[in-house]
Design an enzyme around this catalytic site. Structure first.
Site, PDB file in Angstrom:
ATOM      1  N   ASN A   1     -30.437 -49.634   3.984  1.00  3.89           N
ATOM      2  CA  ASN A   1     -31.409 -50.722   3.832  1.00  3.89           C
ATOM      3  C   ASN A   1     -32.750 -50.259   3.270  1.00  3.89           C
ATOM      4  O   ASN A   1     -33.780 -50.895   3.502  1.00  3.89           O
ATOM      5  CB  ASN A   1     -31.606 -51.413   5.179  1.00  3.89           C
ATOM      6  CG  ASN A   1     -32.208 -50.469   6.222  1.00  3.89           C
ATOM      7  OD1 ASN A   1     -32.028 -49.257   6.119  1.00  3.89           O
ATOM      8  ND2 ASN A   1     -32.907 -51.015   7.190  1.00  3.89           N
ATOM      9  N   GLU A   2     -32.730 -49.172   2.504  1.00  2.00           N
ATOM     10  CA  GLU A   2     -33.980 -48.595   2.014  1.00  2.00           C
ATOM     11  C   GLU A   2     -34.878 -49.590   1.283  1.00  2.00           C
ATOM     12  O   GLU A   2     -36.102 -49.574   1.473  1.00  2.00           O
ATOM     13  CB  GLU A   2     -33.681 -47.388   1.099  1.00  2.00           C
ATOM     14  CG  GLU A   2     -33.379 -46.101   1.833  1.00  2.00           C
ATOM     15  CD  GLU A   2     -31.936 -46.022   2.347  1.00  2.00           C
ATOM     16  OE1 GLU A   2     -31.196 -47.018   2.221  1.00  2.00           O
ATOM     17  OE2 GLU A   2     -31.552 -44.960   2.862  1.00  2.00           O
TER      18      GLU A   2
ATOM     19  N   LEU B   1     -34.061 -41.498   8.187  1.00  2.00           N
ATOM     20  CA  LEU B   1     -35.146 -40.557   7.891  1.00  2.00           C
ATOM     21  C   LEU B   1     -36.412 -40.904   8.669  1.00  2.00           C
ATOM     22  O   LEU B   1     -36.794 -42.069   8.768  1.00  2.00           O
ATOM     23  CB  LEU B   1     -35.441 -40.562   6.383  1.00  2.00           C
ATOM     24  CG  LEU B   1     -34.270 -40.209   5.465  1.00  2.00           C
ATOM     25  CD1 LEU B   1     -34.765 -40.061   4.022  1.00  2.00           C
ATOM     26  CD2 LEU B   1     -33.550 -38.954   5.921  1.00  2.00           C
TER      27      LEU B   1
ATOM     28  N   GLY C   1     -30.703 -43.435   6.505  1.00  5.04           N
ATOM     29  CA  GLY C   1     -30.181 -42.077   6.639  1.00  5.04           C
ATOM     30  C   GLY C   1     -29.115 -41.949   7.723  1.00  5.04           C
ATOM     31  O   GLY C   1     -28.213 -41.105   7.615  1.00  5.04           O
TER      32      GLY C   1
END
Lengths: 303, 303, 303
Positions: free
Chosen positions: C178-179, C109, C154
């Site tokens: 890995n957010e 993202l 994303g």
């Protein structure tokens, strides 16, 4: 401890009653002590033999429906009936499923029961497929698949519905839910039985591609639990049962029900819908054409 | 980034609030900065010590209830109380669970709390077992099991409820939910905790047979995450925590809640039913006989 | 058999209709037979090229949005539009997703769409993220991720949403959700997509820690299905598609829908709530600070 508790026939725990609790009060005699049904001799139409050793508590069901143990309406009905009798028999604690034919465990659902048949026949057939699975996946007995040959589609489902799977260590034998290869589709309860065994991802890949796994790959993927030499498959299944019998029956049965009841309940609450879906799908012209082509390809293969 | 975000105490995201959000406004002092409870010295009845290093943010809970760290009512109550205090302590970000006794992590639920006791006592006991699990599985802190000995049944549950499991690389130590071997049954939330760790199939097999896994097999099956030399178990747990602390707390906590809240909620919405099921089952004559036999077998084993 | 059944455009079975059934009656022409959209030449703002080979039925979508194929609002909108066109195109049976840029599949993202933007913009952006996933995870076509570079957050989601993942055998490339490392959180449908691929435990560990897996570890954990030499990634994806095409489309599509529809339906039934949760979270001061710090750290890294 098992001995002490052997008198306890039915338990409910954690709000769950056993899926198929043994109704020991309804116990019926249906044969001499060591042979549940002498069907091998008494009836030429019998599709399997059932030998119960009341000493060990182990029944061996040997599929004998040439040429490939197809799951016909007669086969399924006889199988469900045998499972029901054994379930009610206090002397039986475990069942081994195996084949009396060479190279094949079971070829799966009998296509001739689905091709060119009336919707009424398809309906009756599918109900029998459901019944087979309900009796096997929900059994309170310990169930062992002694897979001494290939086991596609419905044959694989029977194996997956047991508690433990021992396969002949022969790379010419394979196992899998390969329905899509025939242009048909495994229903949700086939799918859930496989997900409960090998997880979501392996199931998604296997079902989409209709994958058949040769014995060594079946072990790696978790479709079967153990590989042994072909002549040892049934013996190993019986030895393994002895280990399972060391666990108190009532505790094992409640635990098995806790693991499997949610899946069983899904089908029980939607049997009619599931039958209707099957009949609508299988009687489509395009699907009937698929089945015809598949049967012709099998015929050419033989010739 | 963690530092920047450290001020953010509570988050809700994706419609989920943290299962046990830290209510920092209710922060209470309950001991000197480096020792949460000096229970080791202050109370002879204490079942564990709790040492919080405010520099690292790590609390080590050492079980010390001879001979085998059985989960008695007192043990469970003290454990839940300690977890609650640490949860409210801004200075604590992670917890290590380990044993101060040789060879045993915890022997699991204390059978003497279930044998020959009134339904009222059984009820209180089971509520405490639930409370222990809710506090541990739902903790917003990072929880590490430093398994320096065997860990059957309830001991295994405690380990499985942590975020990460490090076990002593000693094949004489084993771990597993072996309830069926005792003639009793793991409840659904024990089962779900295990399914969330090792999947449906390994759980079905393990729970039915009451399997204990020796350390190397526990690693292979996924019951534990890492094996290290026995003297390194706690040190490795603390080093591992440091890595987990590198992740911003709020993001990790929301994520942990997303993974575990559905399972926690299942018990929260059926606590009373679960307690009633337990009491009905455990007070049965046949089950009481099972427990008696088991205790006698343990006594003989010792002698 | 596939040929015979090619005329059957839509099926329902087992009470399930295909998630995104091809509405062949609405078929529209949107380009010359071998190039779906000549966007590479026709529009400088295009983020990807789409090449459909009507002979093989394979479309290759090559991401080309320097420097790192970030999933901006424009990128996501164009991607969803392309997927929709291909879905309606009878001549297209499978899609390969790959990158036209070196070393990166997609960086995930686009943070600039979430930093310092109005709630309205965040709302529109998140809707586009949902739309991308719905089109991809629910596609009735066979979808292949040809992962020829790193693929965090994303980018990893896009890969996980395909039917099969082939990654360049290069340990400098990594993949993962890995957010949490950025102080943000993967929503429930990212989580479920990962659980459906690698199971609950690997997901819990990976999401809490924001783990990135280098190619060999991605293969071991099941995040990807196959590693091949970097220059072979797209070719292998196309060869693999040919094998998938051997399965009758209608049976494969119904099966895929059976596996994925429950997850798709969860988002469909909570899109608004999910958008509100995202906007509330991402517009928090503390989260905006996190994003700023992360962007600054990226800038320093480059310099």
């Amino acid at each position: 401890m098992a001995a002490v508790l052997a008198g306890s026939a039915k338990f409910t725990f954690w709000g769950r009653s056993l899926t198929f609790a043994r109704r020991v009060t309804v116990h019926r005699h249906y044969g001499p002590p060591c042979v549940v049904s002498a069907q091998r001799n008494s009836s030429s139409s019998s599709k399997m033999t059932v030998d119960l050793d009341s000493g060990t508590g182990i029944a061996v069901i040997r599929f004998h429906s040439p040429p490939v143990n197809s799951l016909s309406l007669d086969f399924l009905t006889e199988f469900a009936s045998n499972m029901e009798k054994l379930e009610l028999d206090k002397g039986c604690r475990g069942v081994v499923l195996t084949s009396a034919l060479p190279k094949i465990f079971s070829a799966g659902l009998d296509i001739t029961e689905m091709y060119g048949k009336s919707p009424e026949h398809c309906r009756e057939f599918w109900k029998a497929v459901q019944e087979m699975w309900l009796k096997l996946y929900g059994s309170s007995m310990v169930t062992m698949a002694a897979i001494n040959g290939s086991s596609p589609a419905g044959g694989c489902l029977m194996a997956l519905s047991c508690d433990y799977r021992i396969m002949a260590d022969n790379p010419r034998y394979s196992i899998g839910l390969n329905e899509t290869q025939l242009g048909i589709v495994a229903p949700f309860w086939f799918k859930e039985t496989m997900v409960n065994t090998v997880g979501h991802r392996v199931t998604e890949l296997s079902l989409q591609l209709g994958l058949m796994y040769i014995a060594p790959d079946a072990l790696k993927s978790g479709l079967v639990d153990q590989l042994v030499a072909e002549e040892m498959v049934v013996t190993t299944a019986m030895e393994t049962l002895a280990k399972w019998f060391a666990v108190p029956d009532h505790a094992r049965q409640i635990t098995k029900s806790m693991m499997r009841k949610p899946t069983v309940d899904k089908l029980l609450s939607s049997r009619e819908v599931d039958i209707n879906n099957f009949v609508t799908f299988i009687t489509k012209d395009s699907i009937q054409k698929s089945l015809k082509m598949y049967m012709e390809s099998l015929r050419k293969k033989k010739a």
